[in-house]
Design a protein around this motif. Structure first.
Motif, PDB file in Angstrom:
ATOM      1  N   ALA A  18       0.860  -1.130  -0.014  1.00 38.86           N
ATOM      2  CA  ALA A  18       0.159   0.063   0.333  1.00 38.86           C
ATOM      3  C   ALA A  18       0.855   1.268   0.066  1.00 38.86           C
ATOM      4  O   ALA A  18       0.529   2.185  -0.687  1.00 38.86           O
ATOM      5  N   SER A  19       1.973   1.238   0.673  1.00 39.09           N
ATOM      6  CA  SER A  19       2.999   2.367   0.837  1.00 39.09           C
ATOM      7  C   SER A  19       3.278   2.732  -0.425  1.00 39.09           C
ATOM      8  O   SER A  19       3.632   3.790  -1.074  1.00 39.09           O
ATOM      9  N   ARG A  20       3.867   1.539  -1.441  1.00 38.08           N
ATOM     10  CA  ARG A  20       4.387   1.731  -2.796  1.00 38.08           C
ATOM     11  C   ARG A  20       3.504   2.303  -3.652  1.00 38.08           C
ATOM     12  O   ARG A  20       3.649   3.129  -4.398  1.00 38.08           O
ATOM     13  N   TRP A  21       2.032   1.672  -3.410  1.00 38.14           N
ATOM     14  CA  TRP A  21       0.838   2.266  -4.258  1.00 38.14           C
ATOM     15  C   TRP A  21       0.842   3.711  -3.962  1.00 38.14           C
ATOM     16  O   TRP A  21       0.660   4.688  -4.849  1.00 38.14           O
ATOM     17  N   LEU A  22       0.914   4.060  -2.572  1.00 30.66           N
ATOM     18  CA  LEU A  22       0.615   5.736  -2.472  1.00 30.66           C
ATOM     19  C   LEU A  22       1.877   6.523  -3.110  1.00 30.66           C
ATOM     20  O   LEU A  22       1.625   7.699  -3.370  1.00 30.66           O
ATOM     21  N   LEU A  23       3.148   5.977  -3.140  1.00 26.46           N
ATOM     22  CA  LEU A  23       4.182   6.699  -3.542  1.00 26.46           C
ATOM     23  C   LEU A  23       3.832   6.877  -5.135  1.00 26.46           C
ATOM     24  O   LEU A  23       4.187   7.959  -5.778  1.00 26.46           O
ATOM     25  N   GLU A  24       3.491   5.923  -5.776  1.00 29.93           N
ATOM     26  CA  GLU A  24       2.938   6.095  -7.121  1.00 29.93           C
ATOM     27  C   GLU A  24       1.645   7.108  -7.314  1.00 29.93           C
ATOM     28  O   GLU A  24       1.831   7.707  -8.366  1.00 29.93           O
ATOM     29  N   GLU A  30      -2.810  14.908  -7.050  1.00 33.97           N
ATOM     30  CA  GLU A  30      -2.192  16.095  -6.221  1.00 33.97           C
ATOM     31  C   GLU A  30      -2.295  15.610  -4.716  1.00 33.97           C
ATOM     32  O   GLU A  30      -3.102  15.822  -4.019  1.00 33.97           O
ATOM     33  N   VAL A  31      -1.544  14.740  -4.254  1.00 29.50           N
ATOM     34  CA  VAL A  31      -1.451  13.990  -3.150  1.00 29.50           C
ATOM     35  C   VAL A  31      -0.110  13.971  -2.501  1.00 29.50           C
ATOM     36  O   VAL A  31       1.014  14.067  -3.074  1.00 29.50           O
ATOM     37  N   ARG A  32       0.126  14.429  -1.226  1.00 29.76           N
ATOM     38  CA  ARG A  32       1.246  14.258  -0.547  1.00 29.76           C
ATOM     39  C   ARG A  32       1.064  13.579   0.941  1.00 29.76           C
ATOM     40  O   ARG A  32       0.193  13.584   1.432  1.00 29.76           O
ATOM     41  N   VAL A  33       1.938  12.409   0.956  1.00 25.39           N
ATOM     42  CA  VAL A  33       1.707  11.345   1.771  1.00 25.39           C
ATOM     43  C   VAL A  33       2.652  11.781   3.038  1.00 25.39           C
ATOM     44  O   VAL A  33       3.929  11.994   2.832  1.00 25.39           O
ATOM     45  N   ARG A  34       1.957  11.227   4.169  1.00 32.25           N
ATOM     46  CA  ARG A  34       2.951  11.328   5.356  1.00 32.25           C
ATOM     47  C   ARG A  34       3.074  10.088   5.982  1.00 32.25           C
ATOM     48  O   ARG A  34       1.726   9.490   6.152  1.00 32.25           O
ATOM     49  N   PHE A  35       3.878   9.697   6.472  1.00 35.76           N
ATOM     50  CA  PHE A  35       4.101   8.181   7.070  1.00 35.76           C
ATOM     51  C   PHE A  35       4.359   8.171   8.550  1.00 35.76           C
ATOM     52  O   PHE A  35       4.907   9.023   9.211  1.00 35.76           O
ATOM     53  N   HIS A  36       3.641   7.289   8.973  1.00 35.66           N
ATOM     54  CA  HIS A  36       3.731   7.089  10.707  1.00 35.66           C
ATOM     55  C   HIS A  36       3.783   5.567  11.051  1.00 35.66           C
ATOM     56  O   HIS A  36       3.091   4.692  10.381  1.00 35.66           O
ATOM     57  N   VAL A  37       4.277   5.331  12.233  1.00 30.54           N
ATOM     58  CA  VAL A  37       4.318   3.681  12.530  1.00 30.54           C
ATOM     59  C   VAL A  37       3.087   3.451  13.494  1.00 30.54           C
ATOM     60  O   VAL A  37       2.326   4.220  14.161  1.00 30.54           O
ATOM     61  N   SER A 164      -2.307  -6.582  -4.538  1.00 34.06           N
ATOM     62  CA  SER A 164      -1.250  -7.139  -4.813  1.00 34.06           C
ATOM     63  C   SER A 164      -1.578  -7.511  -6.259  1.00 34.06           C
ATOM     64  O   SER A 164      -2.380  -7.974  -6.744  1.00 34.06           O
ATOM     65  N   PRO A 165      -0.180  -7.429  -7.197  1.00 31.62           N
ATOM     66  CA  PRO A 165       0.947  -6.383  -6.828  1.00 31.62           C
ATOM     67  C   PRO A 165       0.410  -4.879  -6.747  1.00 31.62           C
ATOM     68  O   PRO A 165      -0.398  -4.609  -6.937  1.00 31.62           O
ATOM     69  N   THR A 166       1.696  -4.303  -6.474  1.00 29.82           N
ATOM     70  CA  THR A 166       1.506  -2.551  -6.546  1.00 29.82           C
ATOM     71  C   THR A 166       0.978  -2.105  -7.825  1.00 29.82           C
ATOM     72  O   THR A 166       1.588  -2.493  -8.833  1.00 29.82           O
ATOM     73  N   PRO A 167      -0.120  -1.402  -7.881  1.00 30.45           N
ATOM     74  CA  PRO A 167      -0.364  -0.860  -8.947  1.00 30.45           C
ATOM     75  C   PRO A 167       0.658   0.404  -9.355  1.00 30.45           C
ATOM     76  O   PRO A 167       1.091   1.063  -8.479  1.00 30.45           O
ATOM     77  N   TRP A 176      -6.673   4.793  -6.662  1.00 29.90           N
ATOM     78  CA  TRP A 176      -6.804   5.983  -5.534  1.00 29.90           C
ATOM     79  C   TRP A 176      -8.229   6.613  -5.868  1.00 29.90           C
ATOM     80  O   TRP A 176      -9.108   6.996  -4.818  1.00 29.90           O
ATOM     81  N   ASP A 177      -8.775   6.956  -6.839  1.00 24.02           N
ATOM     82  CA  ASP A 177      -9.988   7.757  -7.238  1.00 24.02           C
ATOM     83  C   ASP A 177     -11.213   6.718  -6.760  1.00 24.02           C
ATOM     84  O   ASP A 177     -12.119   7.226  -5.881  1.00 24.02           O
TER      85      ASP A 177
END
Length: 201
Positions: A18-24, A30-37, A164-167, A176-177
């Protein structure tokens, strides 16, 4: 610009994808992602779980603590997550201090943060992070947990997607839409089908 906060456990393969998807998604929307544990070890510490999963959780403390230490000291742990995730999920390296040191070096972070893996100093912070991530989603869920700040200031929060796999590219944008559309629908709770393939990045 839409702000997105994603909570991850470094060992969780579904959060990794999911994180690799969000980077895509960042590349095509127009998206900015912040990561947290979000620590699955903390989440399940007092729960009855299968023996195999308890064994898996026992090795999840270290990378979650290291990522939390980075987040507390330096902010968004995007760099350490990528460095750890590549080693854990792609290279299948055994967890331990050598992996933490190599990941920290790759991310340009101090080697002494590897000490956090064997320390409980960040455990209370991880518990607080878990509560923040899951409060609007559901305590019985885990990672990936995603909060989207909508234009009106409201938070659209959900668990997933499990994919899976990463889009990649525009396929990531279309997913995302769709995720935003269904998760923003009042009363929508679940859309699911049986998994037909193993998780891959």
């Amino acid at each position: 610009m839409t702000n997105v906060d994603m909570w991850f456990d470094p060992k969780c393969p579904w959060a990794w994808i999911a994180s690799r998807w969000l980077l895509e998604v960042e590349r095509v929307r127009e998206v900015r992602v912040r990561f947290h544990v979000l620590s699955l070890a903390v989440l399940n510490e007092d729960r009855e779980v299968a023996a195999w999963y308890r064994e898996w959780l026992d090795t999840a403390w270290g990378p979650a603590r290291v990522a939390t230490a980075v987040e507390q000291e330096f902010g968004d742990p995007r760099g350490i997550y990528t460095a750890l995730g590549n080693r854990i999920h792609l290279e299948k390296q055994p967890l331990g201090r050598p992996v933490y040191l190599a990941a920290l070096a790759e991310a340009g972070l101090p080697a002494e943060l590897a000490d956090a893996a064997e320390s409980t100093v960040y455990d209370e912070i991880m518990l607080t992070g878990n509560r923040e991530a899951l409060a609007p989603v559901g305590e019985d869920l885990g990672t990936p947990a995603i909060h989207v700040t909508m234009p009106d200031g409201s938070i659209n929060a959900f668990f997933g997607p499990v994919v899976s796999p990463t889009p990649r590219g525009e396929a990531a944008g279309r997913l995302w839409d769709g995720v935003l559309l269904v998760s923003g629908t009042p009363g929508f709770f679940e859309l699911k089908r049986a998994r037909t393939r193993p998780e891959v990045s």
